[in-house]
Design an enzyme around this catalytic site. Structure first.
Site, short mmCIF file in Angstrom:
data_model
loop_
_atom_site.label_atom_id
_atom_site.label_comp_id
_atom_site.label_asym_id
_atom_site.label_seq_id
_atom_site.Cartn_x
_atom_site.Cartn_y
_atom_site.Cartn_z
N ARG A 155 3.58 34.45 -17.66
CA ARG A 155 2.89 33.94 -16.47
C ARG A 155 2.53 35.08 -15.51
NH1 ARG A 155 5.54 29.19 -12.92
NH2 ARG A 155 6.92 30.88 -12.24
N LYS A 209 0.45 33.21 -9.37
CA LYS A 209 1.61 33.25 -8.47
C LYS A 209 1.50 34.55 -7.68
CE LYS A 209 6.55 32.20 -8.66
NZ LYS A 209 6.60 31.37 -7.47
N GLU A 263 1.59 19.72 -4.83
CA GLU A 263 2.98 20.10 -5.13
C GLU A 263 3.70 20.29 -3.81
OE1 GLU A 263 3.14 23.95 -7.01
OE2 GLU A 263 1.63 24.79 -5.68
N1 PXG Z 1 5.12 25.66 -6.92
C1 PXG Z 1 5.14 26.79 -6.19
C2 PXG Z 1 4.10 27.01 -5.15
C3 PXG Z 1 6.13 27.75 -6.42
O1 PXG Z 1 6.16 28.87 -5.71
C4 PXG Z 1 7.06 26.29 -8.14
C5 PXG Z 1 6.03 25.41 -7.87
C6 PXG Z 1 8.02 25.99 -9.25
O2 PXG Z 1 7.73 26.82 -10.36
P1 PXG Z 1 8.86 27.33 -11.37
O3 PXG Z 1 8.12 28.14 -12.37
O4 PXG Z 1 9.84 28.13 -10.56
O5 PXG Z 1 9.48 26.12 -11.95
C7 PXG Z 1 7.12 27.50 -7.40
C8 PXG Z 1 8.21 28.47 -7.66
C9 PXG Z 1 11.51 31.49 -3.52
C10 PXG Z 1 11.18 30.98 -4.88
O6 PXG Z 1 12.28 32.43 -3.43
C11 PXG Z 1 9.99 30.33 -5.10
C12 PXG Z 1 9.70 29.88 -6.37
C13 PXG Z 1 10.58 30.08 -7.38
C14 PXG Z 1 11.76 30.75 -7.15
C15 PXG Z 1 12.08 31.20 -5.88
O7 PXG Z 1 11.00 30.94 -2.56
N2 PXG Z 1 8.54 29.23 -6.53
#
Ligand code: PXG
Length: 283
Positions: free
Chosen positions: A50, A149, A182
């Site tokens: 990703r 991301k 989301e």
């Molecule tokens: N939507 C957004 C906008 C994210 O930033 C997710 C969904 C979930 O994706 P994953 O691949 O993690 O299942 C995210 C993930 C943090 C932090 O420190 C943010 C994320 C993941 C881990 C830590 O704020 N975002």
């Protein structure tokens, strides 16, 4: 704490990047948040894929191969002796002159931080959480594809401020058309008539790795899944609702904009998926 920057390790105090790094100047870069469970890095290859896809969309050349990146992450975890924790993998555009032009930046910078994870208190997983809809919209997918991301999280930050001011942990973000996208750092799922539904990246959601894991679990349980258009009406009238993300894992939602979800406590399918998820991460 030993932090990796471009192949070298630094203490937290000495880990610095130049003020001319375009990651700082323009939010020009990409990142991943990854978990370590019992010494294993969860879905590392998926996170690396990703990361490289996000970078490719931004015309950002990562200066190491995927295999080298994987090795660097694993070595950084080992050096930091963390059996359970959180990895923040960041690639910035690198140092360049003032001015947006990314072609002036010679080499991207790779940063790997291994840290402790701050978990939600256990009671939230047992009782569920309350969320609200933020007025801040998710960046629309025709402006910046939500699968990227990137280091630009300002819409999400604004929505998080709304959540906190409303006394909530998370907020729902709608896309520009007013459909559910989301939450600020989590994907959102509902259960309706035994089916599991979630918005797709076309609706403004990140293609979450936890979300994919949830879909796999559901399919293994014989539950039909669908990436679809959801409105707030769908959320308010859902039988069950939960969020998924690397940080939160799977957290049940029991109230949305003041409306009680289903029975008002975590639903049966949500609990089943949470149970399976715990088994998967412990492998
Ligand atoms: N939507 C957004 C906008 C994210 O930033 C997710 C969904 C979930 O994706 P994953 O691949 O993690 O299942 C995210 C993930 C943090 C932090 O420190 C943010 C994320 C993941 C881990 C830590 O704020 N975002």
């Amino acid at each position: 704490m030993k932090i990796y920057i471009d192949g070298k390790y630094y203490s937290r105090a000495d880990a610095r990047i130049p003020v001319f790094d375009h990651g700082l100047l323009y939010g020009d870069g990409v990142f991943e948040g990854i978990r370590i469970y019992n010494g294993n890095v969860f879905r590392l290859r998926e996170h690396i894929e990703r990361l490289y896809q996000s970078a490719k969309a931004l015309y950002l050349k990562i200066p190491v191969s995927k295999d080298e990146m994987e090795d660097a992450v694993l070595r950084t975890v080992e050096i930091n002796k963390k059996a359970n924790g959180y990895i923040r993998l960041i690639v910035t555009r690198g140092e360049g002159p003032l001015g947006i032009d990314p072609f002036q930046c010679k080499r991207a910078t790779v940063i790997i931080i291994v840290a402790d994870i701050h978990l939600y208190p256990e009671e939230y997983y047992k009782k569920g959480i309350e969320i609200i809809t933020a007025s801040t919209r998710r960046m629309s997918s025709d402006c910046l594809d939500p699968r990227v991301k990137s280091l630009n999280y300002l819409n999400n930050v604004l929505a998080k401020i709304e959540a906190r001011q409303a006394g909530c942990l998370e907020a729902i973000m709608l896309n520009r058309d007013g459909f559910v996208a989301e939450c600020t750092g989590d994907n959102i799922f509902i259960v309706k008539d035994g089916e599991l539904l979630t918005p797709s990246s076309y609706h403004g959601a990140l293609d979450g790795i936890t979300m994919r894991t949830v879909m796999e679990i559901a399919e293994s349980l014989g539950i039909t899944t669908c990436e679809t258009t959801l409105t707030r009406y769908d959320l308010y009238n859902a039988d069950e609702c939960f969020l998924s993300g690397t940080g939160a894992e799977i957290v049940p939602v029991v109230k949305i904009d003041g409306r009680v979800t289903g029975s008002g406590s975590p639903g049966a399918i949500t609990k089943m998926i949470m149970k399976r998820f715990i088994l998967i991460i412990q492998i």
